[in-house]
Design a protein around this motif. Sequence first.
Motif, short mmCIF file in Angstrom:
data_model
loop_
_atom_site.label_atom_id
_atom_site.label_comp_id
_atom_site.label_asym_id
_atom_site.label_seq_id
_atom_site.Cartn_x
_atom_site.Cartn_y
_atom_site.Cartn_z
N ILE A 185 1.24 -1.29 0.14
CA ILE A 185 0.35 -0.04 -0.31
C ILE A 185 0.61 0.89 0.19
O ILE A 185 1.58 1.60 1.05
CB ILE A 185 -0.68 0.07 1.47
CG1 ILE A 185 -1.81 -1.26 1.59
CG2 ILE A 185 -1.65 1.13 1.39
CD1 ILE A 185 -2.41 -1.27 1.92
N ASN A 186 1.23 2.18 -1.17
CA ASN A 186 1.25 3.60 -0.97
C ASN A 186 0.37 4.04 -0.43
O ASN A 186 -0.45 4.64 -1.59
CB ASN A 186 2.07 3.34 -3.16
CG ASN A 186 3.13 2.66 -2.86
OD1 ASN A 186 3.92 2.25 -2.58
ND2 ASN A 186 2.98 2.27 -4.23
N VAL A 187 1.23 5.17 0.29
CA VAL A 187 0.37 6.48 0.74
C VAL A 187 0.92 7.99 0.33
O VAL A 187 2.39 8.04 1.02
CB VAL A 187 0.11 6.44 2.73
CG1 VAL A 187 -0.93 7.57 2.68
CG2 VAL A 187 -0.68 5.20 2.47
N VAL A 215 -0.52 5.71 10.33
CA VAL A 215 0.55 7.58 9.38
C VAL A 215 1.45 8.21 10.02
O VAL A 215 0.45 9.19 10.36
CB VAL A 215 0.44 7.39 7.91
CG1 VAL A 215 1.06 8.78 7.67
CG2 VAL A 215 0.16 6.51 7.13
N ASP A 216 2.09 8.23 10.44
CA ASP A 216 2.83 9.46 10.65
C ASP A 216 3.47 10.72 10.28
O ASP A 216 4.46 10.32 9.60
CB ASP A 216 3.83 9.11 11.80
CG ASP A 216 4.19 10.04 13.31
OD1 ASP A 216 3.37 11.36 13.24
OD2 ASP A 216 5.50 9.93 13.83
N GLY A 218 1.21 15.60 12.44
CA GLY A 218 0.97 14.68 12.72
C GLY A 218 0.17 13.38 12.48
O GLY A 218 0.60 12.64 11.19
N THR A 219 -0.58 12.24 12.98
CA THR A 219 -0.63 10.96 13.29
C THR A 219 -2.32 10.94 12.43
O THR A 219 -2.83 11.80 13.27
CB THR A 219 -1.16 10.46 14.55
OG1 THR A 219 0.86 11.11 15.11
CG2 THR A 219 -0.99 9.04 14.15
N TYR A 220 -2.11 10.06 11.67
CA TYR A 220 -3.48 9.93 10.27
C TYR A 220 -3.99 8.58 10.66
O TYR A 220 -3.04 7.16 10.36
CB TYR A 220 -3.67 10.27 9.41
CG TYR A 220 -3.46 12.28 9.05
CD1 TYR A 220 -4.91 12.86 8.87
CD2 TYR A 220 -1.80 12.74 9.67
CE1 TYR A 220 -4.26 14.49 9.16
CE2 TYR A 220 -1.75 14.01 9.29
CZ TYR A 220 -3.24 14.64 9.04
OH TYR A 220 -2.82 15.66 9.36
N THR A 221 -5.24 7.99 10.36
CA THR A 221 -5.42 6.47 10.55
C THR A 221 -5.95 6.13 8.92
O THR A 221 -6.73 7.38 8.63
CB THR A 221 -6.42 6.33 11.53
OG1 THR A 221 -5.92 6.59 12.63
CG2 THR A 221 -7.14 4.74 11.29
#
Length: 190
Positions: free
Chosen positions: A17-19, A49-50, A28-31
């Motif tokens: 998985i590429n984000v 993902v930070d 920030g931190t994302y879900t």
Amino acid sequence: RVTAVQVEPHSSETIAINVTPPNNIEAGTYTIPIRAVNNATSAEAELEVDITGTYKLELGTVQGPLSTKITAGGERVIDLKITNTGTADIQDIDISSINPSNWEVTFEPANIDHLAAGESANVQATLKADKASIAGDYVINISADAAEASSDAVFRVTVETSMLWGWIGVLIIAAVIGGIYFLIRKYGRR
């Protein structure tokens, strides 16, 4: 984007998985929710993902031009502007320079402890040219360095001769012309 994967019974498949976050996203931190679904069952997982942000500095002057004039042995103050154009705060920025021989460049302040994203800080650079500088163009490299980012600017400094030497030259020429005139009047036609 994967639309379908064939998985045999009692086996597994690996999916990469590429984000790619947007350019202007805040740190920030994302879900990120992930789902696998077929006709009979489904499975879900969440990836975290930070985002640390981007680090970028921009060094320039308050007025804009990267050039100035100075007389030999004289001083000039340049107002510098350091801007954090990234999306994350930058800590401990040191300002330094590479100068021509026997020149002095000092900064006030010489260090910026903290520069928030999108903000600017002003720094005064005081240039002091060597007294023996010959008229012409000189280059001073000024840099703002932090662990995360750095920026450099090249300043062109034109050294002009002092007006004092011009006036001394005019006075010497006037004295010589006056002396010749006096000698011609006194010893004129003999």
